[in-house]
Design a protein around this motif. Sequence first.
Motif, PDB file in Angstrom:
ATOM      1  N   LEU A  27      29.672  64.660  19.022  1.00  0.00           N
ATOM      2  CA  LEU A  27      31.044  64.909  19.470  1.00  0.00           C
ATOM      3  C   LEU A  27      32.013  63.875  18.949  1.00  0.00           C
ATOM      4  O   LEU A  27      33.088  64.198  18.457  1.00  0.00           O
ATOM      5  CB  LEU A  27      31.097  64.963  21.000  1.00  0.00           C
ATOM      6  CG  LEU A  27      32.488  65.201  21.622  1.00  0.00           C
ATOM      7  CD1 LEU A  27      33.053  66.535  21.156  1.00  0.00           C
ATOM      8  CD2 LEU A  27      32.411  65.157  23.147  1.00  0.00           C
ATOM      9  N   GLY A  28      31.666  62.591  19.048  1.00  0.00           N
ATOM     10  CA  GLY A  28      32.588  61.526  18.665  1.00  0.00           C
ATOM     11  C   GLY A  28      33.583  61.242  19.779  1.00  0.00           C
ATOM     12  O   GLY A  28      33.504  61.835  20.863  1.00  0.00           O
ATOM     13  N   THR A  29      34.534  60.364  19.522  1.00  0.00           N
ATOM     14  CA  THR A  29      35.536  60.008  20.520  1.00  0.00           C
ATOM     15  C   THR A  29      36.931  60.052  19.906  1.00  0.00           C
ATOM     16  O   THR A  29      37.084  59.958  18.680  1.00  0.00           O
ATOM     17  CB  THR A  29      35.289  58.595  21.089  1.00  0.00           C
ATOM     18  OG1 THR A  29      35.494  57.622  20.036  1.00  0.00           O
ATOM     19  CG2 THR A  29      33.870  58.454  21.617  1.00  0.00           C
ATOM     20  N   THR A  30      37.921  60.181  20.756  1.00  0.00           N
ATOM     21  CA  THR A  30      39.310  60.225  20.265  1.00  0.00           C
ATOM     22  C   THR A  30      39.730  58.888  19.650  1.00  0.00           C
ATOM     23  O   THR A  30      40.705  58.841  18.892  1.00  0.00           O
ATOM     24  CB  THR A  30      40.269  60.584  21.413  1.00  0.00           C
ATOM     25  OG1 THR A  30      40.086  59.668  22.500  1.00  0.00           O
ATOM     26  CG2 THR A  30      40.005  62.003  21.913  1.00  0.00           C
ATOM     27  N   GLN A  31      39.000  57.823  19.977  1.00  0.00           N
ATOM     28  CA  GLN A  31      39.323  56.514  19.404  1.00  0.00           C
ATOM     29  C   GLN A  31      39.110  56.486  17.891  1.00  0.00           C
ATOM     30  O   GLN A  31      39.641  55.618  17.196  1.00  0.00           O
ATOM     31  CB  GLN A  31      38.467  55.418  20.057  1.00  0.00           C
ATOM     32  CG  GLN A  31      38.954  54.965  21.432  1.00  0.00           C
ATOM     33  CD  GLN A  31      38.618  55.985  22.515  1.00  0.00           C
ATOM     34  OE1 GLN A  31      37.660  56.752  22.377  1.00  0.00           O
ATOM     35  NE2 GLN A  31      39.385  55.978  23.599  1.00  0.00           N
ATOM     36  N   GLU A  32      38.331  57.433  17.390  1.00  0.00           N
ATOM     37  CA  GLU A  32      38.083  57.479  15.949  1.00  0.00           C
ATOM     38  C   GLU A  32      39.379  57.587  15.160  1.00  0.00           C
ATOM     39  O   GLU A  32      39.501  57.051  14.058  1.00  0.00           O
ATOM     40  CB  GLU A  32      37.192  58.671  15.603  1.00  0.00           C
ATOM     41  CG  GLU A  32      35.735  58.508  15.928  1.00  0.00           C
ATOM     42  CD  GLU A  32      34.920  59.674  15.410  1.00  0.00           C
ATOM     43  OE1 GLU A  32      34.783  59.807  14.180  1.00  0.00           O
ATOM     44  OE2 GLU A  32      34.423  60.457  16.234  1.00  0.00           O
ATOM     45  N   ALA A  33      40.350  58.308  15.709  1.00  0.00           N
ATOM     46  CA  ALA A  33      41.602  58.546  14.998  1.00  0.00           C
ATOM     47  C   ALA A  33      42.362  57.255  14.707  1.00  0.00           C
ATOM     48  O   ALA A  33      43.188  57.218  13.792  1.00  0.00           O
ATOM     49  CB  ALA A  33      42.483  59.495  15.803  1.00  0.00           C
ATOM     50  N   ALA A  34      42.091  56.216  15.490  1.00  0.00           N
ATOM     51  CA  ALA A  34      42.804  54.954  15.310  1.00  0.00           C
ATOM     52  C   ALA A  34      42.006  53.952  14.482  1.00  0.00           C
ATOM     53  O   ALA A  34      42.507  52.863  14.181  1.00  0.00           O
ATOM     54  CB  ALA A  34      43.132  54.344  16.677  1.00  0.00           C
ATOM     55  N   GLN A  35      40.795  54.300  14.100  1.00  0.00           N
ATOM     56  CA  GLN A  35      39.973  53.389  13.327  1.00  0.00           C
ATOM     57  C   GLN A  35      40.469  53.320  11.884  1.00  0.00           C
ATOM     58  O   GLN A  35      40.786  54.352  11.276  1.00  0.00           O
ATOM     59  CB  GLN A  35      38.512  53.843  13.353  1.00  0.00           C
ATOM     60  CG  GLN A  35      37.863  53.767  14.723  1.00  0.00           C
ATOM     61  CD  GLN A  35      36.464  54.352  14.739  1.00  0.00           C
ATOM     62  OE1 GLN A  35      35.998  54.916  13.746  1.00  0.00           O
ATOM     63  NE2 GLN A  35      35.791  54.227  15.875  1.00  0.00           N
ATOM     64  N   PRO A  36      40.552  52.104  11.315  1.00  0.00           N
ATOM     65  CA  PRO A  36      41.069  51.959   9.944  1.00  0.00           C
ATOM     66  C   PRO A  36      40.342  52.817   8.918  1.00  0.00           C
ATOM     67  O   PRO A  36      40.974  53.405   8.041  1.00  0.00           O
ATOM     68  CB  PRO A  36      40.868  50.467   9.658  1.00  0.00           C
ATOM     69  CG  PRO A  36      40.917  49.828  11.012  1.00  0.00           C
ATOM     70  CD  PRO A  36      40.255  50.801  11.941  1.00  0.00           C
ATOM     71  N   ASN A  37      39.011  52.919   9.026  1.00  0.00           N
ATOM     72  CA  ASN A  37      38.282  53.706   8.028  1.00  0.00           C
ATOM     73  C   ASN A  37      38.583  55.196   8.148  1.00  0.00           C
ATOM     74  O   ASN A  37      38.596  55.929   7.156  1.00  0.00           O
ATOM     75  CB  ASN A  37      36.774  53.450   8.117  1.00  0.00           C
ATOM     76  CG  ASN A  37      36.166  53.961   9.411  1.00  0.00           C
ATOM     77  OD1 ASN A  37      36.857  54.133  10.411  1.00  0.00           O
ATOM     78  ND2 ASN A  37      34.859  54.180   9.404  1.00  0.00           N
ATOM     79  N   CYS A  38      38.860  55.652   9.374  1.00  0.00           N
ATOM     80  CA  CYS A  38      39.220  57.054   9.573  1.00  0.00           C
ATOM     81  C   CYS A  38      40.620  57.331   9.038  1.00  0.00           C
ATOM     82  O   CYS A  38      40.844  58.351   8.376  1.00  0.00           O
ATOM     83  CB  CYS A  38      39.144  57.416  11.060  1.00  0.00           C
ATOM     84  SG  CYS A  38      39.502  59.157  11.407  1.00  0.00           S
ATOM     85  N   ILE A  39      41.553  56.442   9.301  1.00  0.00           N
ATOM     86  CA  ILE A  39      42.924  56.605   8.803  1.00  0.00           C
ATOM     87  C   ILE A  39      42.930  56.627   7.275  1.00  0.00           C
ATOM     88  O   ILE A  39      43.582  57.469   6.640  1.00  0.00           O
ATOM     89  CB  ILE A  39      43.826  55.467   9.328  1.00  0.00           C
ATOM     90  CG1 ILE A  39      43.976  55.575  10.849  1.00  0.00           C
ATOM     91  CG2 ILE A  39      45.191  55.507   8.642  1.00  0.00           C
ATOM     92  CD1 ILE A  39      44.701  54.408  11.477  1.00  0.00           C
ATOM     93  N   GLN A  40      42.178  55.704   6.683  1.00  0.00           N
ATOM     94  CA  GLN A  40      42.084  55.665   5.220  1.00  0.00           C
ATOM     95  C   GLN A  40      41.475  56.955   4.680  1.00  0.00           C
ATOM     96  O   GLN A  40      41.966  57.517   3.683  1.00  0.00           O
ATOM     97  CB  GLN A  40      41.239  54.466   4.802  1.00  0.00           C
ATOM     98  CG  GLN A  40      41.183  54.249   3.292  1.00  0.00           C
ATOM     99  CD  GLN A  40      40.314  53.079   2.915  1.00  0.00           C
ATOM    100  OE1 GLN A  40      39.149  53.002   3.327  1.00  0.00           O
ATOM    101  NE2 GLN A  40      40.859  52.147   2.147  1.00  0.00           N
ATOM    102  N   ALA A  41      40.433  57.444   5.342  1.00  0.00           N
ATOM    103  CA  ALA A  41      39.775  58.677   4.904  1.00  0.00           C
ATOM    104  C   ALA A  41      40.722  59.866   4.995  1.00  0.00           C
ATOM    105  O   ALA A  41      40.750  60.728   4.109  1.00  0.00           O
ATOM    106  CB  ALA A  41      38.523  58.921   5.748  1.00  0.00           C
ATOM    107  N   LEU A  42      41.519  59.919   6.057  1.00  0.00           N
ATOM    108  CA  LEU A  42      42.451  61.028   6.234  1.00  0.00           C
ATOM    109  C   LEU A  42      43.545  61.007   5.161  1.00  0.00           C
ATOM    110  O   LEU A  42      43.961  62.063   4.664  1.00  0.00           O
ATOM    111  CB  LEU A  42      43.082  60.976   7.629  1.00  0.00           C
ATOM    112  CG  LEU A  42      42.149  61.326   8.794  1.00  0.00           C
ATOM    113  CD1 LEU A  42      42.827  61.043  10.126  1.00  0.00           C
ATOM    114  CD2 LEU A  42      41.720  62.785   8.719  1.00  0.00           C
ATOM    115  N   ILE A  43      44.003  59.821   4.810  1.00  0.00           N
ATOM    116  CA  ILE A  43      45.022  59.708   3.762  1.00  0.00           C
ATOM    117  C   ILE A  43      44.468  60.200   2.424  1.00  0.00           C
ATOM    118  O   ILE A  43      45.105  60.988   1.715  1.00  0.00           O
ATOM    119  CB  ILE A  43      45.516  58.250   3.626  1.00  0.00           C
ATOM    120  CG1 ILE A  43      46.288  57.835   4.892  1.00  0.00           C
ATOM    121  CG2 ILE A  43      46.394  58.095   2.387  1.00  0.00           C
ATOM    122  CD1 ILE A  43      46.654  56.370   4.933  1.00  0.00           C
ATOM    123  N   VAL A  44      43.252  59.774   2.110  1.00  0.00           N
ATOM    124  CA  VAL A  44      42.627  60.192   0.853  1.00  0.00           C
ATOM    125  C   VAL A  44      42.346  61.696   0.858  1.00  0.00           C
ATOM    126  O   VAL A  44      42.591  62.391  -0.133  1.00  0.00           O
ATOM    127  CB  VAL A  44      41.322  59.401   0.610  1.00  0.00           C
ATOM    128  CG1 VAL A  44      40.560  59.977  -0.575  1.00  0.00           C
ATOM    129  CG2 VAL A  44      41.635  57.936   0.368  1.00  0.00           C
TER     130      VAL A  44
END
Length: 247
Positions: free
Chosen positions: A6-23
């Motif tokens: 499932l994961g957690t909503t905190q993932e959205a604020a993680q730097p690696n997730c933000i970087q991945a979303l931008i790419v």
Amino acid sequence: MAKITLGTTQEAAQPNCIQALIVEFIVTFLFVFAGVASKMAADKLSGDGLVGLFFVAMANVLLVAVMISAGHVSGGHLNPAVTFGLLVGGHITVVRSILYWIDQLIASAGACYLLHYLTGGLTTPVHTLKSGVGCTQGVVWEIVLTFSLLFTVYATMVDPKKGGFAGLGPILIGFVVGANILAGGAFAGASMNPARSFGPALVSGNWTDQWIFWVGPLIGGGLAGFIYENFFINRTHVPLLVDEVSY
């Protein structure tokens, strides 16, 4: 048996997730922009349907190969069906999958709106079923084509025992996309990618058969991910999440 995380909503604020979303946004935008543009160019310059189909297929071979390689930070999914297939196999969490889907759809819409402006308002070509092809046939076409795409993704990039395919994944995936377009483009559009179908439909306002290009790819992608992960990959550890795997 792969376990969906499932994961957690905190993932959205993680730097690696933000970087991945931008790419992921960038590579999906560029993929849809050039992919749709190639179809528009083929329609405008060629009166031969076969030549146009081949032109679009080859453009997609190159686009997929390059954008997957360029998007290695995010995995270069470019496609909600790919994300779903990896989710089913336990390689990405549900939360991050949702973020990727939103990202991919916005990128597709943005690319198509920009194309509409740059081409002086030319009609944006949409994926539709061709004459004589029914809805059920269209769904099955999309299931089979997307299954082959995800099966190739797993075999060449996810499977730790990919052997001689190591490093060749992006171009091999590009080849299967191109081959699928040549095989199915004249019958059912050969989308294999809900985001690729969504942007043109939104800009043109033509939603004819749109649901087929969601249902078929998601079923095909999910089925391939489930089968390959559970029957062909032999793991002795917990499956890696998306930021730890090359795809």
